[in-house]
Design an enzyme around this catalytic site. Sequence first.
Site, short mmCIF file in Angstrom:
data_model
loop_
_atom_site.label_atom_id
_atom_site.label_comp_id
_atom_site.label_asym_id
_atom_site.label_seq_id
_atom_site.Cartn_x
_atom_site.Cartn_y
_atom_site.Cartn_z
CE LYS A 1 -1.68 7.22 -3.52
NZ LYS A 1 -2.10 6.90 -2.14
CB CYS B 1 -11.23 10.58 4.60
SG CYS B 1 -10.05 10.61 5.95
CG ASP C 1 -4.31 14.92 -5.88
OD1 ASP C 1 -3.21 15.18 -5.38
OD2 ASP C 1 -4.87 13.81 -5.76
CG HIS D 1 -1.82 5.70 3.82
ND1 HIS D 1 -3.10 5.19 3.79
CD2 HIS D 1 -1.85 6.73 4.70
CE1 HIS D 1 -3.87 5.88 4.61
NE2 HIS D 1 -3.14 6.82 5.17
CB CYS E 1 -7.06 8.20 5.53
SG CYS E 1 -7.26 9.34 4.13
CD GLU F 1 -2.88 16.04 6.61
OE1 GLU F 1 -4.05 15.85 6.22
OE2 GLU F 1 -2.30 15.35 7.46
N GLY F 2 -3.45 16.30 3.02
CA GLY F 2 -4.46 17.02 2.24
C GLY F 2 -4.16 17.04 0.76
NE ARG G 1 -3.09 12.76 -3.47
CZ ARG G 1 -4.05 11.88 -3.27
NH1 ARG G 1 -3.90 10.94 -2.34
NH2 ARG G 1 -5.15 11.92 -3.98
NE ARG H 1 -3.59 2.70 2.16
CZ ARG H 1 -4.41 3.19 1.22
NH1 ARG H 1 -4.66 2.46 0.14
NH2 ARG H 1 -4.95 4.37 1.33
#
Length: 465
Positions: free
Chosen positions: A386, A286, A357, A272, A288, A317-318, A359, A270
């Site tokens: 991902k 959420c 987003d 994360h 998570c 984060e976020g 990320r 995973r």
Amino acid sequence: MSPKPIDSLSPLGTSNDNGSNKKDDTVPVPEITKPDFVNLTSHSDAFGVDPVPISWGHPDPVVRGPVICTVRHSSQRNAIGAHSGSYCIYTGLAVAAGKLNPDYVPNLKLTSPVVNIGPYKSWADPKKMAAMDPFGHLTVEYFGNWLDKGWDIRPTIAVTKAHIDLPECREALSTGRLKADGKILMPTGQSVVSKAAIEPVWYLPEISRRFGCTESNLRQSIFRMTNGMYPELITRPDIKIFLPPIGGLTIYIWGDPDTIPDEDIELTVRVHDECNGSDVFGSDICTCRPYLTHAIEECIKTAQKGGCGLVIYYRKEGRSLGEVTKYLVYNTRKRQEGGDSAETYFNCTEQVAGVQDTRFQALMPDPLHFLGVTKIHNFISMSDMKYNAIVNTGIKIVNRVEIPRELVPDDAQVEITAKVFHGYNAGNAYKGIDEKELKATKGRDYNYDVPDPKRQKTESTVIAE
């Protein structure tokens, strides 16, 4: 523990000696910067500027050279930024408060990794390794003679062991979902892991390629959006390494790390992204924490069968927008006309942050390549972003495992419904989510803006007085 011989990278490897076996005459003489000297920036080809050469992607760390980004060698640094990510500011505070000597050099004698990781052929491929230094945990092993000569070279990876104690694992033991074996999982519910903390180290030419921009544009954008925090991004195009002021990541490993590269041995993974509210405090808006703890259970089961389980925990984060932005989005979701709705889930983030987003998963797979991963048997994630980022780097994924429906909190139905409708892997558990369900799925109503009679009465009394 000693690292594996570098010739395990054969045919790429070129040297069987680690840095400590090289003669001292191969190591340049360090120039020590006085702590009271302040240089606003530096420039390429300026007098006195002599960065230590580094050949990113070379399989032999001795030939490649160390990453040097400490204040002790300002004229010889070959990296922009500072160690410890965003925590470097606290180092400055410690110096300002007189608690830390700026000349201090850490004693790394007893800090070597407690388990072996690598080297792997992927370490010599910038397309797979550009967001971290694959030799960052082997500073003493490969650059011991540099340290002996007075160089201040800091590790960017630390590898240790730990016992993980989660109430969900204790509950899984009591219900029979997990069984203690005394090796991976103790009768107390604690699981035994190896873990690696990793600071980001960016090779800018490859980072820019992954984002589809020029290196110059990347440097200018970071310089601009940090309000000029790193002028050397502009003035030092000769330096290609950047230690960004962002959070790093932690790798948790259940089972034997040496089995990870073997495609015939089961591997559960995973990836994360940090969610402090859920992961630590159990916020139910959420999925998570329940998805994370479910993944840990699956990692333990895989390790108990002779395989290996990985959780890669990113400080994003976020969605890398930050916790303040995330909470502003929560308020927008709850206060919007019609209440919290799966239909407007992503729009609310974009309304507050200007983007859904940040990320950007292009950098995410590097820790997998650091571990020698080429095949994942069980990927505990529904994220299409991902999944695509991982398989696009050549790693095979066999099974994608969704979060069980019974683990999704009531107020998180908005999140899971929106994500599946917009492309997350539905698996068998979430098939059939259509526009009708998207519109119908609502979250908890907090009545934020309903007047509080008690507060109104108190405010009226204060005004009258």
